[in-house]
Scaffold this motif. Structure first.
Motif, PDB file in Angstrom:
ATOM      1  N   TYR A  73       0.615  -1.123   0.023  1.00 31.10           N
ATOM      2  CA  TYR A  73       0.380   0.527   0.010  1.00 31.10           C
ATOM      3  C   TYR A  73       0.904   1.123   0.466  1.00 31.10           C
ATOM      4  CZ  TYR A  73      -3.739  -3.248   1.356  1.00 31.10           C
ATOM      5  OH  TYR A  73      -4.771  -3.855   1.281  1.00 31.10           O
ATOM      6  N   LEU A  74       0.403   2.661  -0.627  1.00 38.64           N
ATOM      7  CA  LEU A  74       1.198   3.898  -1.185  1.00 38.64           C
ATOM      8  C   LEU A  74       0.605   4.745  -0.683  1.00 38.64           C
ATOM      9  CD1 LEU A  74       3.182   2.965  -4.107  1.00 38.64           C
ATOM     10  CD2 LEU A  74       4.133   2.629  -2.044  1.00 38.64           C
ATOM     11  N   GLY A  75       0.819   5.364  -0.154  1.00 40.50           N
ATOM     12  CA  GLY A  75       0.172   7.042   0.217  1.00 40.50           C
ATOM     13  C   GLY A  75       1.596   7.796   0.999  1.00 40.50           C
ATOM     14  N   SER A  76       0.847   8.936   0.678  1.00 41.19           N
ATOM     15  CA  SER A  76       1.850  10.442   1.402  1.00 41.19           C
ATOM     16  C   SER A  76       1.601  11.563   1.858  1.00 41.19           C
ATOM     17  CB  SER A  76       3.406  10.311  -0.261  1.00 41.19           C
ATOM     18  OG  SER A  76       2.421  10.682  -1.159  1.00 41.19           O
ATOM     19  N   GLY A  77       1.781  12.358   1.868  1.00 37.31           N
ATOM     20  CA  GLY A  77       1.346  13.623   1.846  1.00 37.31           C
ATOM     21  C   GLY A  77       0.503  14.093   0.986  1.00 37.31           C
ATOM     22  N   ARG A  78       0.865  14.188  -0.339  1.00 30.89           N
ATOM     23  CA  ARG A  78       0.209  14.114  -1.366  1.00 30.89           C
ATOM     24  C   ARG A  78      -1.078  13.143  -2.384  1.00 30.89           C
ATOM     25  NH1 ARG A  78       4.696  17.650  -1.920  1.00 30.89           N
ATOM     26  NH2 ARG A  78       4.333  19.955  -2.036  1.00 30.89           N
ATOM     27  N   GLY A  79      -0.649  12.107  -1.609  1.00 30.94           N
ATOM     28  CA  GLY A  79      -0.984  11.402  -2.014  1.00 30.94           C
ATOM     29  C   GLY A  79      -0.687  10.968  -3.518  1.00 30.94           C
ATOM     30  N   VAL A  80       0.098  11.206  -4.281  1.00 34.42           N
ATOM     31  CA  VAL A  80       0.322  11.364  -5.354  1.00 34.42           C
ATOM     32  C   VAL A  80       2.374  11.571  -5.605  1.00 34.42           C
ATOM     33  CG1 VAL A  80      -1.813  11.956  -6.548  1.00 34.42           C
ATOM     34  CG2 VAL A  80       0.010  13.289  -6.304  1.00 34.42           C
ATOM     35  N   PRO A  81       2.940  10.258  -6.437  1.00 39.23           N
ATOM     36  CA  PRO A  81       4.193  10.781  -6.840  1.00 39.23           C
ATOM     37  C   PRO A  81       4.246  12.001  -7.711  1.00 39.23           C
ATOM     38  CG  PRO A  81       3.321   9.217  -8.888  1.00 39.23           C
ATOM     39  CD  PRO A  81       2.255   9.468  -7.418  1.00 39.23           C
ATOM     40  N   CYS A  82       5.956  12.513  -6.844  1.00 39.20           N
ATOM     41  CA  CYS A  82       6.654  13.154  -7.881  1.00 39.20           C
ATOM     42  C   CYS A  82       6.227  13.899  -9.729  1.00 39.20           C
ATOM     43  CB  CYS A  82       8.217  13.457  -7.257  1.00 39.20           C
ATOM     44  SG  CYS A  82       8.412  14.251  -5.960  1.00 39.20           S
ATOM     45  N   HIS A  83       5.950  14.968  -9.962  1.00 36.94           N
ATOM     46  CA  HIS A  83       5.634  14.362 -11.273  1.00 36.94           C
ATOM     47  C   HIS A  83       7.219  13.708 -11.914  1.00 36.94           C
ATOM     48  CE1 HIS A  83       1.985  16.919 -11.323  1.00 36.94           C
ATOM     49  NE2 HIS A  83       2.683  17.700 -10.515  1.00 36.94           N
ATOM     50  N   ALA A  84       7.061  13.186 -12.420  1.00 31.34           N
ATOM     51  CA  ALA A  84       7.907  12.661 -13.893  1.00 31.34           C
ATOM     52  C   ALA A  84       8.840  13.888 -14.005  1.00 31.34           C
ATOM     53  CB  ALA A  84       7.658  12.057 -15.164  1.00 31.34           C
ATOM     54  N   ALA A  85      10.079  13.735 -14.224  1.00 27.99           N
ATOM     55  CA  ALA A  85      11.431  14.891 -14.998  1.00 27.99           C
ATOM     56  C   ALA A  85      10.833  14.887 -16.801  1.00 27.99           C
ATOM     57  CB  ALA A  85      13.141  13.394 -14.841  1.00 27.99           C
ATOM     58  N   ILE A  86      11.056  16.503 -16.640  1.00 25.53           N
ATOM     59  CA  ILE A  86      11.101  15.904 -18.656  1.00 25.53           C
ATOM     60  C   ILE A  86      12.523  16.305 -18.770  1.00 25.53           C
ATOM     61  CG2 ILE A  86      10.585  18.584 -20.204  1.00 25.53           C
ATOM     62  CD1 ILE A  86       8.605  19.437 -16.929  1.00 25.53           C
ATOM     63  N   ALA A  87      12.377  15.791 -20.042  1.00 27.72           N
ATOM     64  CA  ALA A  87      13.068  15.660 -21.685  1.00 27.72           C
ATOM     65  C   ALA A  87      13.459  16.105 -22.322  1.00 27.72           C
ATOM     66  CB  ALA A  87      12.995  14.202 -21.555  1.00 27.72           C
ATOM     67  N   TYR A  88      12.144  17.612 -22.752  1.00 29.49           N
ATOM     68  CA  TYR A  88      12.608  18.315 -24.412  1.00 29.49           C
ATOM     69  C   TYR A  88      13.257  19.540 -23.222  1.00 29.49           C
ATOM     70  CZ  TYR A  88       7.850  19.521 -21.574  1.00 29.49           C
ATOM     71  OH  TYR A  88       6.717  20.220 -20.910  1.00 29.49           O
ATOM     72  N   ARG A  89      13.869  20.310 -24.509  1.00 34.25           N
ATOM     73  CA  ARG A  89      13.814  21.902 -24.138  1.00 34.25           C
ATOM     74  C   ARG A  89      12.877  22.862 -23.818  1.00 34.25           C
ATOM     75  NH1 ARG A  89      19.247  22.534 -24.995  1.00 34.25           N
ATOM     76  NH2 ARG A  89      20.795  20.493 -24.660  1.00 34.25           N
ATOM     77  N   PRO A  90      12.916  24.063 -23.097  1.00 33.09           N
ATOM     78  CA  PRO A  90      11.837  25.206 -23.753  1.00 33.09           C
ATOM     79  C   PRO A  90      11.704  25.940 -24.302  1.00 33.09           C
ATOM     80  CG  PRO A  90      13.547  25.385 -22.558  1.00 33.09           C
ATOM     81  CD  PRO A  90      13.841  23.884 -22.649  1.00 33.09           C
ATOM     82  N   HIS A  91      10.850  26.680 -25.509  1.00 31.58           N
ATOM     83  CA  HIS A  91      11.337  27.459 -26.489  1.00 31.58           C
ATOM     84  C   HIS A  91      11.617  28.844 -26.486  1.00 31.58           C
ATOM     85  CE1 HIS A  91       9.378  30.190 -29.481  1.00 31.58           C
ATOM     86  NE2 HIS A  91       9.282  31.296 -28.877  1.00 31.58           N
ATOM     87  N   CYS A  92      11.499  29.237 -25.082  1.00 34.15           N
ATOM     88  CA  CYS A  92      12.785  30.290 -23.982  1.00 34.15           C
ATOM     89  C   CYS A  92      13.350  29.884 -23.658  1.00 34.15           C
ATOM     90  CB  CYS A  92      11.626  31.107 -23.178  1.00 34.15           C
ATOM     91  SG  CYS A  92      10.149  32.089 -23.984  1.00 34.15           S
ATOM     92  N   ALA A  93      14.813  29.793 -24.044  1.00 35.11           N
ATOM     93  CA  ALA A  93      16.027  29.583 -23.132  1.00 35.11           C
ATOM     94  C   ALA A  93      16.659  30.072 -22.101  1.00 35.11           C
ATOM     95  CB  ALA A  93      17.752  30.304 -24.160  1.00 35.11           C
ATOM     96  N   THR A  94      15.952  30.871 -21.471  1.00 38.61           N
ATOM     97  CA  THR A  94      16.329  31.670 -20.272  1.00 38.61           C
ATOM     98  C   THR A  94      15.118  31.880 -19.734  1.00 38.61           C
ATOM     99  OG1 THR A  94      16.128  33.686 -21.253  1.00 38.61           O
ATOM    100  CG2 THR A  94      18.041  33.226 -21.073  1.00 38.61           C
ATOM    101  N   VAL A  95      15.513  31.979 -18.379  1.00 42.04           N
ATOM    102  CA  VAL A  95      14.244  32.014 -16.658  1.00 42.04           C
ATOM    103  C   VAL A  95      14.116  33.216 -17.074  1.00 42.04           C
ATOM    104  CG1 VAL A  95      13.446  31.022 -14.240  1.00 42.04           C
ATOM    105  CG2 VAL A  95      14.946  29.656 -16.271  1.00 42.04           C
ATOM    106  N   PRO A  96      13.517  34.072 -16.671  1.00 41.55           N
ATOM    107  CA  PRO A  96      13.198  35.727 -16.057  1.00 41.55           C
ATOM    108  C   PRO A  96      13.677  35.018 -14.587  1.00 41.55           C
ATOM    109  CG  PRO A  96      10.970  34.275 -17.856  1.00 41.55           C
ATOM    110  CD  PRO A  96      12.027  33.362 -16.860  1.00 41.55           C
ATOM    111  N   GLU A  97      14.656  35.799 -14.271  1.00 40.93           N
ATOM    112  CA  GLU A  97      15.200  36.536 -13.201  1.00 40.93           C
ATOM    113  C   GLU A  97      13.621  37.065 -12.177  1.00 40.93           C
ATOM    114  OE1 GLU A  97      18.024  36.723 -11.442  1.00 40.93           O
ATOM    115  OE2 GLU A  97      18.616  35.562 -13.493  1.00 40.93           O
ATOM    116  N   PRO A  98      13.440  37.253 -11.139  1.00 48.70           N
ATOM    117  CA  PRO A  98      12.824  37.387  -9.588  1.00 48.70           C
ATOM    118  C   PRO A  98      12.166  38.540 -10.681  1.00 48.70           C
ATOM    119  CG  PRO A  98      14.263  35.908  -8.783  1.00 48.70           C
ATOM    120  CD  PRO A  98      14.389  36.472 -10.213  1.00 48.70           C
TER     121      PRO A  98
END
Length: 320
Positions: A73-98
């Motif tokens: 039996y499996l359980g956790s705080g959220r009840g679901v596993p972590c989201h799978a890692a993403i293998a593809y690349r984004p369209h925007c190459a950079t992350v906006p600065e805060p």
């Protein structure tokens, strides 16, 4: 590690017993925690008992049980596993600065994270998310990024006007960012039986694996990258928060997709059963028998072992 105590009764240190080879085959076992180390925690309970993963004729990963495994039996705080890692690349190459949660914009003194800091962080995260969506997929929006960005910057996060702006700009519900739904996928959901929860969780896994492999959902990757940046920027400051750290791990630092494919196969084989979130574990009668209930389904289940996935991984590292 210190023993866990529930309702005044110390739980046996089954993590150490598992590492030492204590037989748990045939017993119902609760594994608590569905973080990035879940696969390593499940391996000794599945492949360690003679089961194996293979592919069927259609190329789908399936699990062939040995018949000697525990019922997990499996359980956790959220009840679901972590989201799978993403293998593809984004369209925007950079992350906006805060921008909205830049150091100069944050409260100067002590502040309540969820009331005073999180709205600024959330506005930055959504800024990165919608920038990716509107620039990479303008056909899924009613506004251009050049129109949206200044209007978005002018509104307070979570306000009626901000919500209306997002609904106006992004017509598809599936394209809109909902932090509450993302953080607590099972929030407010209750099934008539555990079978309904199994179907829902397996569907959740299917949807996550599909979405995390599809570059058309590149806004998810933009969000993950912005989350990691925001968490790291606040680390070591008075505004660092454990919830943000856990949320970042859940969204942005999950396991390779192949691990969730294997978890799905274990569930399809009936070796793993999902119990969802908000589990209550209480001693029941005989020693080493525990009764488990959850917020998403009625009734209880009885287990003969309670394992913490994080402890299992830690102990495996100690014994290597």
């Amino acid at each position: 590690m210190s023993a866990v105590t529930v309702a005044g009764r110390p739980m046996p240190d089954l993590t150490a017993d598992l590492t030492a080879g204590r037989p748990l085959g045939g017993l119902p076992v609760l594994v608590r925690g569905m973080g990035p180390g879940l696969a390593e925690a499940l391996s000794p309970l599945t492949e360690g008992y003679g089961g194996r993963f293979t592919q069927n004729r259609g190329g789908e990963v399936v699990y062939l049980p040995s018949g000697a495994e525990p019922l997990i039996y499996l359980g956790s705080g959220r009840g679901v596993p972590c989201h799978a890692a993403i293998a593809y690349r984004p369209h925007c190459a950079t992350v906006p600065e805060p921008r909205f949660a830049a150091p100069g914009a944050l409260p100067r003194g002590p502040a309540h994270f969820r009331r005073e800091v999180w709205p600024l962080v959330a506005k930055d995260l959504a800024f990165a998310y919608y920038r990716e969506l509107l620039t990479a997929h303008p056909e899924r929006a009613r506004m251009t990024w050049a129109e949206f960005a200044p209007a978005y910057a002018a509104e307070e996060w979570g306000s009626k006007a901000a919500r209306a702006l997002i609904r106006n700009a992004v017509p598809r519900f599936a394209d809109r960012l909902d932090f509450d739904r993302l953080d607590r996928p099972l929030g407010g959901i209750r099934f008539g039986d555990r079978a309904g929860l199994q179907r829902w969780t397996r569907g959740y896994l299917d949807a996550d694996l599909t979405r995390r492999a599809d570059p058309s959902f590149g806004a998810d990757l933009a969000l993950a990258r912005a989350l990691s940046q925001a968490r790291d920027a606040l680390a070591g400051t008075r505004h660092a928060d454990p919830w943000l750290d856990g949320f970042t791990r859940f969204v942005a630092e999950g396991p390779p997709a192949a691990r969730l494919v294997e978890l799905r196969a274990l569930a399809a084989a009936g070796v793993v059963m999902f119990l969802g979130a908000n589990l209550q574990v209480r001693p029941h009668g005989r020693e080493e028998v525990w009764r488990v209930s959850g917020s998403a389904w009625p009734g209880t289940v009885e287990v003969h072992a309670v394992l913490d996935a994080r402890d299992i991984v830690d102990r495996q590292e100690e014994y290597r």
